[in-house]
Design a protein around this motif. Structure first.
Motif, mmCIF file in Angstrom:
data_model
loop_
_atom_site.group_PDB
_atom_site.id
_atom_site.type_symbol
_atom_site.label_atom_id
_atom_site.label_comp_id
_atom_site.label_asym_id
_atom_site.label_seq_id
_atom_site.Cartn_x
_atom_site.Cartn_y
_atom_site.Cartn_z
ATOM 1 N N LEU A 107 0.856 -1.189 0.000
ATOM 2 C CA LEU A 107 0.000 0.000 0.000
ATOM 3 C C LEU A 107 0.887 1.232 0.000
ATOM 4 N N MET A 108 0.698 2.105 -1.002
ATOM 5 C CA MET A 108 1.484 3.325 -1.124
ATOM 6 C C MET A 108 0.570 4.515 -0.846
ATOM 7 N N LEU A 109 0.938 5.298 0.167
ATOM 8 C CA LEU A 109 0.128 6.440 0.596
ATOM 9 C C LEU A 109 0.902 7.728 0.365
ATOM 10 N N ASN A 110 0.281 8.636 -0.361
ATOM 11 C CA ASN A 110 0.908 9.928 -0.601
ATOM 12 C C ASN A 110 0.820 10.797 0.649
ATOM 13 N N LYS B 103 0.150 19.790 -2.283
ATOM 14 C CA LYS B 103 -1.260 20.076 -2.515
ATOM 15 C C LYS B 103 -1.766 19.355 -3.755
ATOM 16 N N ASP B 104 -2.979 18.827 -3.647
ATOM 17 C CA ASP B 104 -3.670 18.213 -4.774
ATOM 18 C C ASP B 104 -2.816 17.165 -5.491
ATOM 19 N N PHE C 109 2.367 8.581 -9.756
ATOM 20 C CA PHE C 109 2.318 8.630 -8.289
ATOM 21 C C PHE C 109 3.580 9.290 -7.737
ATOM 22 N N VAL C 110 4.741 8.842 -8.212
ATOM 23 C CA VAL C 110 6.002 9.372 -7.706
ATOM 24 C C VAL C 110 6.121 10.862 -8.012
ATOM 25 N N THR C 111 5.721 11.259 -9.226
ATOM 26 C CA THR C 111 5.765 12.687 -9.572
ATOM 27 C C THR C 111 4.887 13.492 -8.628
ATOM 28 N N SER C 112 3.750 12.925 -8.264
ATOM 29 C CA SER C 112 2.808 13.667 -7.420
ATOM 30 C C SER C 112 3.288 13.816 -5.985
ATOM 31 N N ASN D 235 -6.788 2.808 -6.985
ATOM 32 C CA ASN D 235 -6.069 4.081 -7.069
ATOM 33 C C ASN D 235 -7.127 5.138 -6.822
ATOM 34 N N SER D 236 -7.035 5.877 -5.719
ATOM 35 C CA SER D 236 -8.167 6.680 -5.272
ATOM 36 C C SER D 236 -8.585 7.759 -6.255
ATOM 37 N N SER D 237 -7.662 8.324 -7.000
ATOM 38 C CA SER D 237 -8.047 9.433 -7.863
ATOM 39 C C SER D 237 -8.344 9.016 -9.290
ATOM 40 N N MET D 238 -8.007 7.795 -9.668
ATOM 41 C CA MET D 238 -8.362 7.310 -10.989
ATOM 42 C C MET D 238 -8.151 5.807 -11.042
#
Length: 325
Positions: free
Chosen positions: A97-100, A150-151, A142-145, A210-213
């Motif tokens: 599980l990867m959490l930002n 924010k966002d 994901f890594v870029t984000s 993937n929560s956003s898409m």
């Protein structure tokens, strides 16, 4: 996992013993400076550290919180339940599980046999793994984000790997190096995590959420769009290269999402196009077969008759007749 390392991880810590002795809430001073809503990386990472590991504390519920670092949980044995955005995610052995940063979540009480490892990392740690990834894939996004507080594009990713041996070995090496403070551990672990990410890219069929898409859906839509735009030259090899997927992972993903394999989808589109050309143009049957991607005329005729119950000539004759009535 090596039994010696597993035994070390299963030991009841001083913090966990307090929970077993009846302390009902988590020890706030271990995680936060002011409020439990945000766990502070300065309390978990030493000065100059890019990443550390921390066995997940058992025998207590973690209330809803966020954190100002990137967290990757790897389940070594048993199960651990996260609640994210109102959804309950039960992680089993081998799951990643990867959490930002700033993802709000809580964790239910884990028991003695439930062993999870938290990789706690600064965004800078992922510069090397990012350089090892292609430009357009779910992990690169994901890594870029993670470099944006924010966002973020992708809040979390869950890979259900079901005890992947290669990933397990890499995770074990990283856990051992960080627990025992090996020399040059940061750079070694950066490259090790990059290799983990490359393995994950080969197992996108195991990407649970993937929560956003829904990245799997995005990949499949790209495949369908590719087939629709150029059914004559479409190939699984090319779309795998364009989407930075392995052939095996992409094939599984297509079958999982559509119920058909790539060749079945491609053939359906080719014959749909052939039917349109038969009815709307005066091209010869041979020219139509070539236009939709079949150089083998006999194969085209056989497959057409199998699909429509008649030859292309008869299909054209009957359908043009119907149009003139």
């Amino acid at each position: 996992m090596k039994q010696k390392l597993l035994d070390e991880l299963m030991k009841v810590s001083e913090e966990e013993q307090k929970y077993l002795d009846g302390q009902g809430d988590i020890e706030r001073q271990l995680y936060v400076k002011e409020k439990i809503e945000e766990i502070d990386r300065e309390l978990l990472l030493g000065r100059g550290q890019l990443i550390t590991v921390r066995p997940h504390s058992r025998f207590v519920d973690f209330p809803e919180y966020r954190h100002n670092y990137v967290e990757i949980m790897y389940v070594i044995q048993g199960s651990i339940t996260h609640c994210i955005e109102g959804k309950e995610l039960v992680l089993h052995k081998g799951d990643v599980l990867m959490l930002n940063q700033q993802v709000v979540h809580s964790i239910k009480r884990a028991d003695y046999q439930d062993i999870g490892i938290n990789f706690i990392a600064l965004p800078e740690f992922f510069e090397v793994p990012l350089s090892m990834l292609g430009e357009e894939n779910v992990l690169a996004r994901f890594v870029t984000s993670v470099f944006r507080q924010k966002d973020p594009v992708s809040h979390y990713l869950l890979f259900r790997l079901q005890e992947n041996e290669q990933v397990e070995n890499l995770m074990e090496n990283m856990v051992e190096s960080m627990l025992h403070g090996y020399a040059n551990e940061d750079i070694i672990n950066q490259y090790s995590m990059g290799i983990v990410f490359l393995y994950l890219l080969n197992h996108l069929e195991n990407l649970s959420h993937n929560s956003s898409m829904d990245y799997k859906e995005t990949i499949v839509q790209a495949v369908l769009g590719y087939i629709n735009s150029d059914c004559k030259n479409a190939s699984l090899t090319r779309i795998a290269e364009d989407t930075n997927q392995s052939m095996t992972a992409l094939s599984k993903l297509i079958k999982q999402k559509t119920g058909y394999n790539f060749q079945e989808l491609l053939q359906r589109k080719r014959f749909q196009m052939a039917v349109l050309l038969l009815c709307d143009t005066k091209l010869s049957i041979e020219e139509i077969a070539l236009d939709v991607g079949y150089e083998n005329q006999s194969y085209f005729f056989r497959q057409f008759k199998k699909r429509y119950g008649m030859t292309p000539h008869k299909y054209r004759k009957e359908n043009i007749k119907d149009k003139t009535r």
